[in-house]
Design a protein around this motif. Structure first.
Motif, PDB file in Angstrom:
ATOM      1  N   ALA A  54      -4.576 -25.250  36.150  1.00  0.00           N
ATOM      2  CA  ALA A  54      -4.980 -25.233  34.738  1.00  0.00           C
ATOM      3  C   ALA A  54      -4.433 -26.455  34.007  1.00  0.00           C
ATOM      4  O   ALA A  54      -5.152 -27.096  33.225  1.00  0.00           O
ATOM      5  CB  ALA A  54      -4.488 -23.952  34.071  1.00  0.00           C
ATOM      6  N   GLU A  55      -3.178 -26.788  34.258  1.00  0.00           N
ATOM      7  CA  GLU A  55      -2.563 -27.926  33.561  1.00  0.00           C
ATOM      8  C   GLU A  55      -3.221 -29.249  33.944  1.00  0.00           C
ATOM      9  O   GLU A  55      -3.306 -30.169  33.132  1.00  0.00           O
ATOM     10  CB  GLU A  55      -1.062 -27.989  33.867  1.00  0.00           C
ATOM     11  CG  GLU A  55      -0.245 -26.852  33.276  1.00  0.00           C
ATOM     12  CD  GLU A  55      -0.176 -26.882  31.750  1.00  0.00           C
ATOM     13  OE1 GLU A  55      -0.699 -27.834  31.133  1.00  0.00           O
ATOM     14  OE2 GLU A  55       0.385 -25.939  31.184  1.00  0.00           O
ATOM     15  N   THR A  56      -3.687 -29.347  35.181  1.00  0.00           N
ATOM     16  CA  THR A  56      -4.321 -30.583  35.644  1.00  0.00           C
ATOM     17  C   THR A  56      -5.827 -30.584  35.413  1.00  0.00           C
ATOM     18  O   THR A  56      -6.527 -31.475  35.888  1.00  0.00           O
ATOM     19  CB  THR A  56      -4.021 -30.811  37.135  1.00  0.00           C
ATOM     20  OG1 THR A  56      -4.369 -29.630  37.886  1.00  0.00           O
ATOM     21  CG2 THR A  56      -2.540 -31.112  37.359  1.00  0.00           C
ATOM     22  N   ASN A  57      -6.319 -29.579  34.704  1.00  0.00           N
ATOM     23  CA  ASN A  57      -7.724 -29.477  34.301  1.00  0.00           C
ATOM     24  C   ASN A  57      -8.665 -29.269  35.478  1.00  0.00           C
ATOM     25  O   ASN A  57      -9.853 -29.576  35.397  1.00  0.00           O
ATOM     26  CB  ASN A  57      -8.164 -30.724  33.511  1.00  0.00           C
ATOM     27  CG  ASN A  57      -9.271 -30.419  32.516  1.00  0.00           C
ATOM     28  OD1 ASN A  57      -9.459 -29.277  32.113  1.00  0.00           O
ATOM     29  ND2 ASN A  57     -10.015 -31.430  32.120  1.00  0.00           N
ATOM     30  N   ASN A  58      -8.129 -28.744  36.577  1.00  0.00           N
ATOM     31  CA  ASN A  58      -8.970 -28.464  37.732  1.00  0.00           C
ATOM     32  C   ASN A  58      -9.643 -27.097  37.647  1.00  0.00           C
ATOM     33  O   ASN A  58     -10.628 -26.848  38.343  1.00  0.00           O
ATOM     34  CB  ASN A  58      -8.142 -28.548  39.020  1.00  0.00           C
ATOM     35  CG  ASN A  58      -7.808 -29.981  39.365  1.00  0.00           C
ATOM     36  OD1 ASN A  58      -8.665 -30.850  39.336  1.00  0.00           O
ATOM     37  ND2 ASN A  58      -6.547 -30.249  39.672  1.00  0.00           N
ATOM     38  N   VAL A  59      -9.125 -26.212  36.793  1.00  0.00           N
ATOM     39  CA  VAL A  59      -9.752 -24.906  36.608  1.00  0.00           C
ATOM     40  C   VAL A  59     -11.061 -25.053  35.843  1.00  0.00           C
ATOM     41  O   VAL A  59     -11.994 -24.271  36.021  1.00  0.00           O
ATOM     42  CB  VAL A  59      -8.795 -23.948  35.867  1.00  0.00           C
ATOM     43  CG1 VAL A  59      -9.483 -22.633  35.535  1.00  0.00           C
ATOM     44  CG2 VAL A  59      -7.548 -23.684  36.710  1.00  0.00           C
ATOM     45  N   GLN A  95      -3.650 -29.718  24.842  1.00  0.00           N
ATOM     46  CA  GLN A  95      -4.988 -29.482  25.377  1.00  0.00           C
ATOM     47  C   GLN A  95      -5.603 -30.813  25.818  1.00  0.00           C
ATOM     48  O   GLN A  95      -5.380 -31.847  25.185  1.00  0.00           O
ATOM     49  CB  GLN A  95      -5.891 -28.846  24.308  1.00  0.00           C
ATOM     50  CG  GLN A  95      -5.417 -27.505  23.802  1.00  0.00           C
ATOM     51  CD  GLN A  95      -5.542 -26.424  24.850  1.00  0.00           C
ATOM     52  OE1 GLN A  95      -6.559 -26.307  25.532  1.00  0.00           O
ATOM     53  NE2 GLN A  95      -4.492 -25.619  24.990  1.00  0.00           N
ATOM     54  N   TRP A  96      -6.405 -30.755  26.867  1.00  0.00           N
ATOM     55  CA  TRP A  96      -7.122 -31.966  27.261  1.00  0.00           C
ATOM     56  C   TRP A  96      -8.065 -32.423  26.161  1.00  0.00           C
ATOM     57  O   TRP A  96      -8.333 -33.614  26.010  1.00  0.00           O
ATOM     58  CB  TRP A  96      -7.875 -31.715  28.568  1.00  0.00           C
ATOM     59  CG  TRP A  96      -6.947 -31.627  29.742  1.00  0.00           C
ATOM     60  CD1 TRP A  96      -6.537 -30.494  30.387  1.00  0.00           C
ATOM     61  CD2 TRP A  96      -6.285 -32.714  30.379  1.00  0.00           C
ATOM     62  NE1 TRP A  96      -5.647 -30.813  31.388  1.00  0.00           N
ATOM     63  CE2 TRP A  96      -5.479 -32.176  31.412  1.00  0.00           C
ATOM     64  CE3 TRP A  96      -6.281 -34.094  30.193  1.00  0.00           C
ATOM     65  CZ2 TRP A  96      -4.693 -32.961  32.247  1.00  0.00           C
ATOM     66  CZ3 TRP A  96      -5.499 -34.893  31.019  1.00  0.00           C
ATOM     67  CH2 TRP A  96      -4.716 -34.331  32.033  1.00  0.00           C
ATOM     68  N   SER A  97      -8.557 -31.489  25.357  1.00  0.00           N
ATOM     69  CA  SER A  97      -9.447 -31.850  24.253  1.00  0.00           C
ATOM     70  C   SER A  97      -8.707 -32.594  23.143  1.00  0.00           C
ATOM     71  O   SER A  97      -9.342 -33.205  22.284  1.00  0.00           O
ATOM     72  CB  SER A  97     -10.131 -30.605  23.684  1.00  0.00           C
ATOM     73  OG  SER A  97      -9.180 -29.620  23.315  1.00  0.00           O
TER      74      SER A  97
END
Length: 253
Positions: free
Chosen positions: A48-53, A229-231
Protein backbone atom coordinates in the motif's frame (compact mmCIF):
# COMPACT_ATOMS: atom_id res chain seq x y z
CA UNK A 1 -12.09 -31.03 -31.75
CA UNK A 2 -12.89 -27.63 -30.21
CA UNK A 3 -16.27 -28.86 -28.99
CA UNK A 4 -14.69 -31.96 -27.40
CA UNK A 5 -12.14 -29.75 -25.60
CA UNK A 6 -14.90 -27.46 -24.31
CA UNK A 7 -16.89 -30.47 -23.14
CA UNK A 8 -13.86 -31.84 -21.31
CA UNK A 9 -13.28 -28.54 -19.53
CA UNK A 10 -16.95 -28.41 -18.53
CA UNK A 11 -16.78 -31.94 -17.08
CA UNK A 12 -13.60 -31.01 -15.19
CA UNK A 13 -15.24 -28.09 -13.38
CA UNK A 14 -18.42 -30.13 -12.83
CA UNK A 15 -16.33 -32.88 -11.19
CA UNK A 16 -14.49 -30.37 -8.97
CA UNK A 17 -17.79 -28.84 -7.90
CA UNK A 18 -19.18 -32.27 -6.97
CA UNK A 19 -16.15 -32.92 -4.75
CA UNK A 20 -16.41 -29.52 -3.05
CA UNK A 21 -19.55 -27.45 -3.77
CA UNK A 22 -18.02 -24.43 -2.00
CA UNK A 23 -15.56 -23.99 -4.88
CA UNK A 24 -16.59 -21.82 -7.82
CA UNK A 25 -14.74 -21.31 -11.07
CA UNK A 26 -13.95 -17.75 -9.88
CA UNK A 27 -12.03 -18.98 -6.85
CA UNK A 28 -8.27 -18.46 -7.00
CA UNK A 29 -6.37 -21.73 -6.82
CA UNK A 30 -3.24 -19.90 -5.63
CA UNK A 31 -3.12 -18.95 -1.97
CA UNK A 32 -0.90 -16.03 -1.02
CA UNK A 33 1.81 -17.12 1.41
CA UNK A 34 1.09 -15.97 4.93
CA UNK A 35 -2.35 -14.62 4.03
CA UNK A 36 -3.72 -15.82 7.38
CA UNK A 37 -1.15 -14.10 9.56
CA UNK A 38 0.62 -10.91 10.51
CA UNK A 39 3.31 -11.47 7.88
CA UNK A 40 0.73 -10.93 5.16
CA UNK A 41 -0.42 -7.69 6.84
CA UNK A 42 3.16 -6.38 6.97
CA UNK A 43 3.49 -7.18 3.27
CA UNK A 44 0.12 -5.58 2.47
CA UNK A 45 1.17 -2.42 4.29
CA UNK A 46 4.39 -2.25 2.26
CA UNK A 47 2.43 -2.77 -0.97
CA UNK A 48 0.00 0.00 0.00
CA UNK A 49 2.77 2.45 0.90
CA UNK A 50 4.57 1.81 -2.39
CA UNK A 51 1.32 2.28 -4.33
CA UNK A 52 1.35 -1.27 -5.64
CA UNK A 53 -2.10 -2.04 -4.22
CA UNK A 54 -3.61 0.63 -6.45
CA UNK A 55 -6.96 2.14 -5.47
CA UNK A 56 -8.34 0.68 -2.26
CA UNK A 57 -11.18 1.62 0.10
CA UNK A 58 -10.63 -0.15 3.41
CA UNK A 59 -7.76 -1.97 5.05
CA UNK A 60 -8.15 -5.77 5.00
CA UNK A 61 -10.24 -6.87 7.95
CA UNK A 62 -7.59 -9.35 9.07
CA UNK A 63 -5.07 -6.49 9.30
CA UNK A 64 -6.88 -4.17 11.72
CA UNK A 65 -4.90 -5.33 14.76
CA UNK A 66 -1.65 -5.29 12.81
CA UNK A 67 -2.20 -1.73 11.56
CA UNK A 68 -3.21 -0.57 15.04
CA UNK A 69 -0.08 -2.12 16.54
CA UNK A 70 2.09 -0.49 13.89
CA UNK A 71 0.56 2.98 14.26
CA UNK A 72 0.84 2.92 18.05
CA UNK A 73 4.33 1.42 18.13
CA UNK A 74 7.91 2.52 17.74
CA UNK A 75 8.25 1.28 14.15
CA UNK A 76 5.82 3.87 12.80
CA UNK A 77 7.67 6.69 14.57
CA UNK A 78 10.97 5.35 13.28
CA UNK A 79 9.69 5.09 9.69
CA UNK A 80 8.34 8.62 9.87
CA UNK A 81 11.54 10.01 11.34
CA UNK A 82 13.78 8.36 8.74
CA UNK A 83 11.74 9.87 5.89
CA UNK A 84 11.99 13.28 7.53
CA UNK A 85 15.76 12.84 7.84
CA UNK A 86 16.01 12.16 4.11
CA UNK A 87 13.82 15.18 3.35
CA UNK A 88 15.98 17.41 5.51
CA UNK A 89 19.17 16.10 3.92
CA UNK A 90 17.78 17.01 0.50
CA UNK A 91 16.62 20.42 1.73
CA UNK A 92 20.14 21.24 2.91
CA UNK A 93 21.43 20.55 -0.60
CA UNK A 94 19.10 23.10 -2.21
CA UNK A 95 20.55 26.48 -3.14
CA UNK A 96 18.13 29.00 -1.69
CA UNK A 97 17.83 32.05 -3.93
CA UNK A 98 16.72 34.38 -1.15
CA UNK A 99 13.83 35.83 -3.16
CA UNK A 100 11.17 33.94 -1.23
CA UNK A 101 10.31 31.77 -4.24
CA UNK A 102 11.85 28.50 -3.04
CA UNK A 103 8.81 26.61 -1.80
CA UNK A 104 8.23 23.53 0.30
CA UNK A 105 4.66 22.24 0.26
CA UNK A 106 3.07 20.33 3.14
CA UNK A 107 -0.17 18.41 3.26
CA UNK A 108 -1.91 18.65 6.66
CA UNK A 109 -3.83 15.54 7.70
CA UNK A 110 -1.50 12.64 8.57
CA UNK A 111 1.42 14.83 7.46
CA UNK A 112 1.61 17.82 9.82
CA UNK A 113 -1.25 16.79 12.09
CA UNK A 114 -2.11 13.29 13.25
CA UNK A 115 -5.74 12.23 13.46
CA UNK A 116 -4.90 8.96 15.15
CA UNK A 117 -7.33 9.59 18.00
CA UNK A 118 -10.16 9.90 15.49
CA UNK A 119 -9.19 6.74 13.63
CA UNK A 120 -8.74 4.78 16.85
CA UNK A 121 -12.46 5.28 17.39
CA UNK A 122 -13.25 4.30 13.79
CA UNK A 123 -11.40 1.06 13.22
CA UNK A 124 -8.06 2.40 11.99
CA UNK A 125 -9.38 2.64 8.43
CA UNK A 126 -11.52 -0.50 8.49
CA UNK A 127 -14.76 1.53 8.59
CA UNK A 128 -16.11 3.48 5.59
CA UNK A 129 -15.15 7.15 5.66
CA UNK A 130 -17.83 9.41 7.14
CA UNK A 131 -17.40 13.00 5.98
CA UNK A 132 -19.75 14.45 8.62
CA UNK A 133 -18.00 12.71 11.52
CA UNK A 134 -14.57 13.70 10.31
CA UNK A 135 -15.69 17.30 9.78
CA UNK A 136 -16.87 17.39 13.39
CA UNK A 137 -13.44 16.16 14.42
CA UNK A 138 -11.73 18.85 12.34
CA UNK A 139 -13.85 21.56 13.94
CA UNK A 140 -12.68 20.45 17.38
CA UNK A 141 -9.17 21.44 16.34
CA UNK A 142 -7.39 19.10 18.75
CA UNK A 143 -5.16 17.06 16.41
CA UNK A 144 -1.55 17.08 17.65
CA UNK A 145 1.56 17.52 15.51
CA UNK A 146 3.85 14.77 14.38
CA UNK A 147 7.09 15.50 16.22
CA UNK A 148 9.17 14.58 13.18
CA UNK A 149 7.14 16.83 10.84
CA UNK A 150 7.35 19.74 13.26
CA UNK A 151 11.12 19.24 13.35
CA UNK A 152 11.29 19.30 9.54
CA UNK A 153 8.93 22.27 9.29
CA UNK A 154 10.99 24.42 11.64
CA UNK A 155 14.28 23.37 10.03
CA UNK A 156 12.99 24.34 6.58
CA UNK A 157 12.01 27.79 7.82
CA UNK A 158 15.51 28.30 9.21
CA UNK A 159 17.00 27.24 5.87
CA UNK A 160 14.96 29.93 4.12
CA UNK A 161 12.21 27.94 2.43
CA UNK A 162 8.79 29.48 1.91
CA UNK A 163 6.18 27.16 3.43
CA UNK A 164 2.87 26.58 1.67
CA UNK A 165 0.19 24.32 3.09
CA UNK A 166 -1.98 22.51 0.55
CA UNK A 167 -4.82 20.48 2.00
CA UNK A 168 -7.97 18.71 0.87
CA UNK A 169 -9.91 20.36 3.69
CA UNK A 170 -12.64 22.80 2.68
CA UNK A 171 -12.45 26.58 2.83
CA UNK A 172 -15.10 26.76 5.57
CA UNK A 173 -12.66 24.86 7.82
CA UNK A 174 -9.96 27.53 7.56
CA UNK A 175 -10.38 29.02 11.04
CA UNK A 176 -10.39 25.69 12.89
CA UNK A 177 -7.48 24.46 10.78
CA UNK A 178 -5.34 27.54 11.39
CA UNK A 179 -6.08 27.44 15.12
CA UNK A 180 -5.24 23.75 15.32
CA UNK A 181 -1.96 24.23 13.45
CA UNK A 182 -0.86 27.07 15.70
CA UNK A 183 -1.85 25.19 18.86
CA UNK A 184 0.20 22.24 17.60
CA UNK A 185 3.28 24.44 17.21
CA UNK A 186 3.24 25.44 13.52
CA UNK A 187 3.63 29.06 12.45
CA UNK A 188 4.99 31.26 9.70
CA UNK A 189 3.46 29.60 6.64
CA UNK A 190 3.07 31.77 3.56
CA UNK A 191 -0.29 30.40 2.41
CA UNK A 192 -2.89 27.89 3.47
CA UNK A 193 -4.66 26.55 0.38
CA UNK A 194 -8.01 24.81 0.92
CA UNK A 195 -10.70 23.52 -1.43
CA UNK A 196 -13.01 26.27 -2.63
CA UNK A 197 -16.43 25.91 -4.29
CA UNK A 198 -14.83 25.37 -7.71
CA UNK A 199 -12.65 22.56 -6.38
CA UNK A 200 -15.47 20.36 -5.15
CA UNK A 201 -15.71 17.03 -6.96
CA UNK A 202 -12.15 17.10 -8.26
CA UNK A 203 -9.85 14.24 -7.44
CA UNK A 204 -7.12 15.09 -4.94
CA UNK A 205 -4.49 14.52 -7.62
CA UNK A 206 -6.08 17.01 -10.02
CA UNK A 207 -6.95 19.56 -7.36
CA UNK A 208 -3.47 19.63 -5.86
CA UNK A 209 -1.77 19.58 -9.26
CA UNK A 210 -3.80 22.60 -10.31
CA UNK A 211 -2.86 24.47 -7.15
CA UNK A 212 0.83 23.70 -7.65
CA UNK A 213 0.58 24.81 -11.27
CA UNK A 214 -0.80 28.18 -10.16
CA UNK A 215 2.12 28.61 -7.78
CA UNK A 216 4.59 27.92 -10.58
CA UNK A 217 2.81 30.46 -12.78
CA UNK A 218 3.42 33.00 -9.99
CA UNK A 219 7.13 32.29 -10.17
CA UNK A 220 7.46 29.94 -7.20
CA UNK A 221 9.90 27.04 -7.48
CA UNK A 222 8.54 23.95 -5.75
CA UNK A 223 11.64 22.40 -4.27
CA UNK A 224 10.03 19.87 -1.95
CA UNK A 225 6.65 18.35 -1.13
CA UNK A 226 5.63 16.23 1.86
CA UNK A 227 2.41 14.23 2.06
CA UNK A 228 0.90 10.98 3.26
CA UNK A 229 -0.94 10.24 -0.01
CA UNK A 230 0.44 9.67 -3.48
CA UNK A 231 -2.21 12.13 -4.65
CA UNK A 232 -0.42 14.79 -2.57
CA UNK A 233 2.71 14.28 -4.63
CA UNK A 234 1.87 13.03 -8.12
CA UNK A 235 0.09 14.50 -11.13
CA UNK A 236 1.60 17.53 -12.85
CA UNK A 237 3.59 20.55 -11.63
CA UNK A 238 5.37 18.26 -9.19
CA UNK A 239 8.18 19.17 -6.81
CA UNK A 240 11.87 18.64 -7.43
CA UNK A 241 11.69 15.99 -4.69
CA UNK A 242 8.65 14.52 -3.01
CA UNK A 243 8.56 12.63 0.27
CA UNK A 244 5.72 10.31 1.24
CA UNK A 245 5.24 9.71 4.94
CA UNK A 246 3.53 6.48 6.05
CA UNK A 247 -0.23 6.15 6.33
CA UNK A 248 -1.75 2.66 6.06
CA UNK A 249 -5.24 3.77 7.17
CA UNK A 250 -6.73 5.18 3.98
CA UNK A 251 -6.16 5.93 0.31
CA UNK A 252 -7.22 9.13 -1.48
CA UNK A 253 -7.01 9.14 -5.31
Amino acid sequence: MASLRSLSIWFFFFFVFLINPSISIRTSFIKLPGSDGSRYCDSWRLAAETNNVGTWDLIPSICVDSVAEYLNGDQFLSDYSVIVDYALAFAKSVEISGDGKDVWIFDIDETLLTNIDYYKAHGYGSEPYDDNKFSEWVEQGTAPAFDASLRLYNALKKLGFTIILLTGRDEHQRTSTETNLRDAGYSGWERLLLRGPNDQGKSATNYKSEQRSKLIEEGFKIRGNSGDQWSDLQGFAVADRSFKVPNPMYYIP
